[in-house]
Scaffold this motif. Sequence first.
Motif, PDB file in Angstrom:
ATOM      1  N   SER A  13       0.845  -1.187   0.000  1.00 39.46           N
ATOM      2  CA  SER A  13       0.000   0.000   0.000  1.00 39.46           C
ATOM      3  C   SER A  13       0.884   1.243   0.000  1.00 39.46           C
ATOM      4  O   SER A  13       2.106   1.153   0.118  1.00 39.46           O
ATOM      5  CB  SER A  13      -0.930   0.005   1.218  1.00 39.46           C
ATOM      6  N   MET A  14       0.246   2.387  -0.119  1.00 40.44           N
ATOM      7  CA  MET A  14       0.973   3.652  -0.212  1.00 40.44           C
ATOM      8  C   MET A  14       0.124   4.753   0.416  1.00 40.44           C
ATOM      9  O   MET A  14      -1.095   4.757   0.281  1.00 40.44           O
ATOM     10  CB  MET A  14       1.224   3.955  -1.690  1.00 40.44           C
ATOM     11  N   GLU A  15       0.791   5.683   1.091  1.00 38.13           N
ATOM     12  CA  GLU A  15       0.115   6.831   1.692  1.00 38.13           C
ATOM     13  C   GLU A  15       0.044   7.973   0.682  1.00 38.13           C
ATOM     14  O   GLU A  15       1.043   8.298   0.035  1.00 38.13           O
ATOM     15  CB  GLU A  15       0.877   7.308   2.937  1.00 38.13           C
ATOM     16  N   ILE A  16      -1.134   8.564   0.564  1.00 38.29           N
ATOM     17  CA  ILE A  16      -1.358   9.688  -0.350  1.00 38.29           C
ATOM     18  C   ILE A  16      -1.882  10.856   0.481  1.00 38.29           C
ATOM     19  O   ILE A  16      -2.845  10.703   1.234  1.00 38.29           O
ATOM     20  CB  ILE A  16      -2.401   9.335  -1.441  1.00 38.29           C
ATOM     21  N   SER A  17      -1.269  12.014   0.328  1.00 33.72           N
ATOM     22  CA  SER A  17      -1.690  13.186   1.104  1.00 33.72           C
ATOM     23  C   SER A  17      -2.600  14.089   0.266  1.00 33.72           C
ATOM     24  O   SER A  17      -2.674  13.963  -0.954  1.00 33.72           O
ATOM     25  CB  SER A  17      -0.463  13.980   1.555  1.00 33.72           C
ATOM     26  N   ASP A  18      -3.252  15.008   0.946  1.00 32.69           N
ATOM     27  CA  ASP A  18      -4.060  16.010   0.245  1.00 32.69           C
ATOM     28  C   ASP A  18      -3.187  16.845  -0.690  1.00 32.69           C
ATOM     29  O   ASP A  18      -3.632  17.249  -1.759  1.00 32.69           O
ATOM     30  CB  ASP A  18      -4.771  16.933   1.242  1.00 32.69           C
ATOM     31  N   GLU A  19      -1.944  17.084  -0.278  1.00 37.14           N
ATOM     32  CA  GLU A  19      -1.027  17.860  -1.111  1.00 37.14           C
ATOM     33  C   GLU A  19      -0.759  17.139  -2.434  1.00 37.14           C
ATOM     34  O   GLU A  19      -0.675  17.772  -3.488  1.00 37.14           O
ATOM     35  CB  GLU A  19       0.296  18.118  -0.377  1.00 37.14           C
ATOM     36  N   HIS A  20      -0.606  15.815  -2.378  1.00 43.16           N
ATOM     37  CA  HIS A  20      -0.410  15.043  -3.609  1.00 43.16           C
ATOM     38  C   HIS A  20      -1.616  15.199  -4.534  1.00 43.16           C
ATOM     39  O   HIS A  20      -1.466  15.429  -5.735  1.00 43.16           O
ATOM     40  CB  HIS A  20      -0.200  13.561  -3.296  1.00 43.16           C
ATOM     41  N   LEU A  21      -2.806  15.081  -3.961  1.00 41.56           N
ATOM     42  CA  LEU A  21      -4.029  15.190  -4.754  1.00 41.56           C
ATOM     43  C   LEU A  21      -4.192  16.605  -5.313  1.00 41.56           C
ATOM     44  O   LEU A  21      -4.619  16.782  -6.455  1.00 41.56           O
ATOM     45  CB  LEU A  21      -5.240  14.783  -3.911  1.00 41.56           C
ATOM     46  N   GLN A  22      -3.816  17.611  -4.526  1.00 41.53           N
ATOM     47  CA  GLN A  22      -3.899  18.989  -4.999  1.00 41.53           C
ATOM     48  C   GLN A  22      -2.923  19.231  -6.158  1.00 41.53           C
ATOM     49  O   GLN A  22      -3.234  19.975  -7.093  1.00 41.53           O
ATOM     50  CB  GLN A  22      -3.616  19.955  -3.851  1.00 41.53           C
ATOM     51  N   THR A  23      -1.757  18.608  -6.097  1.00 41.35           N
ATOM     52  CA  THR A  23      -0.784  18.736  -7.188  1.00 41.35           C
ATOM     53  C   THR A  23      -1.324  18.099  -8.462  1.00 41.35           C
ATOM     54  O   THR A  23      -1.197  18.662  -9.557  1.00 41.35           O
ATOM     55  CB  THR A  23       0.562  18.091  -6.794  1.00 41.35           C
ATOM     56  N   ILE A  24      -1.946  16.932  -8.330  1.00 42.96           N
ATOM     57  CA  ILE A  24      -2.555  16.265  -9.483  1.00 42.96           C
ATOM     58  C   ILE A  24      -3.613  17.185 -10.100  1.00 42.96           C
ATOM     59  O   ILE A  24      -3.670  17.355 -11.316  1.00 42.96           O
ATOM     60  CB  ILE A  24      -3.166  14.908  -9.076  1.00 42.96           C
ATOM     61  N   LEU A  84      -1.763   2.858  -9.736  1.00 41.19           N
ATOM     62  CA  LEU A  84      -2.185   4.065 -10.442  1.00 41.19           C
ATOM     63  C   LEU A  84      -3.701   4.087 -10.602  1.00 41.19           C
ATOM     64  O   LEU A  84      -4.341   5.123 -10.415  1.00 41.19           O
ATOM     65  CB  LEU A  84      -1.503   4.176 -11.809  1.00 41.19           C
ATOM     66  N   HIS A  85      -4.274   2.938 -10.908  1.00 42.45           N
ATOM     67  CA  HIS A  85      -5.736   2.848 -11.028  1.00 42.45           C
ATOM     68  C   HIS A  85      -6.397   3.218  -9.700  1.00 42.45           C
ATOM     69  O   HIS A  85      -7.374   3.978  -9.668  1.00 42.45           O
ATOM     70  CB  HIS A  85      -6.139   1.442 -11.480  1.00 42.45           C
ATOM     71  N   GLN A  86      -5.844   2.721  -8.592  1.00 42.12           N
ATOM     72  CA  GLN A  86      -6.388   3.051  -7.272  1.00 42.12           C
ATOM     73  C   GLN A  86      -6.219   4.539  -6.963  1.00 42.12           C
ATOM     74  O   GLN A  86      -7.099   5.164  -6.378  1.00 42.12           O
ATOM     75  CB  GLN A  86      -5.705   2.200  -6.184  1.00 42.12           C
ATOM     76  N   LEU A  87      -5.095   5.117  -7.380  1.00 37.00           N
ATOM     77  CA  LEU A  87      -4.855   6.542  -7.185  1.00 37.00           C
ATOM     78  C   LEU A  87      -5.860   7.378  -7.978  1.00 37.00           C
ATOM     79  O   LEU A  87      -6.391   8.370  -7.469  1.00 37.00           O
ATOM     80  CB  LEU A  87      -3.420   6.904  -7.594  1.00 37.00           C
ATOM     81  N   ILE A  88      -6.138   6.972  -9.193  1.00 38.76           N
ATOM     82  CA  ILE A  88      -7.127   7.678 -10.017  1.00 38.76           C
ATOM     83  C   ILE A  88      -8.505   7.608  -9.367  1.00 38.76           C
ATOM     84  O   ILE A  88      -9.224   8.610  -9.290  1.00 38.76           O
ATOM     85  CB  ILE A  88      -7.146   7.115 -11.455  1.00 38.76           C
ATOM     86  N   LEU A  89      -8.877   6.437  -8.855  1.00 40.44           N
ATOM     87  CA  LEU A  89     -10.171   6.295  -8.168  1.00 40.44           C
ATOM     88  C   LEU A  89     -10.237   7.164  -6.920  1.00 40.44           C
ATOM     89  O   LEU A  89     -11.257   7.804  -6.644  1.00 40.44           O
ATOM     90  CB  LEU A  89     -10.428   4.829  -7.810  1.00 40.44           C
ATOM     91  N   LEU A  90      -9.135   7.205  -6.156  1.00 44.10           N
ATOM     92  CA  LEU A  90      -9.070   8.066  -4.972  1.00 44.10           C
ATOM     93  C   LEU A  90      -9.221   9.531  -5.378  1.00 44.10           C
ATOM     94  O   LEU A  90      -9.956  10.292  -4.751  1.00 44.10           O
ATOM     95  CB  LEU A  90      -7.744   7.863  -4.227  1.00 44.10           C
TER      96      LEU A  90
END
Length: 106
Positions: A13-24, A84-90
């Motif tokens: 698994s991997m931790e994703i922050s709000d900052e990562h999502l904001q950058t995307i 990546l698919h899970q990241l896109i869904l998140l």
Amino acid sequence: MYTIQTNPTGTRSMEISDEHLQTIEKYSLFQHLIDSNGIVDESVLDKLKLNLRSLIASSEANSKDLLDLCIDVIYHNNMKAFGLHQLILLYIDWQQRKELSGNEHE
């Protein structure tokens, strides 16, 4: 902080922050990334990596947010097509929640 599964068995698994999502969101990194077939495979991950390299290389401003996203997420050892698919869904879920909370304040 969010956690995404990066392999089908759930052992990584991997931790994703709000900052990562904001950058995307800031750089529209997922826009036009996936072909019309909707399949996220290794070629889609490679395309994202190339897009990020190009953005960083052409950026005259401080691109620390892009570099952090690359180091923490995109180039992470556990990041494969499944992740990546899970990241896109998140990201989609995160955007929808953000829009809903924005609409409640209006």
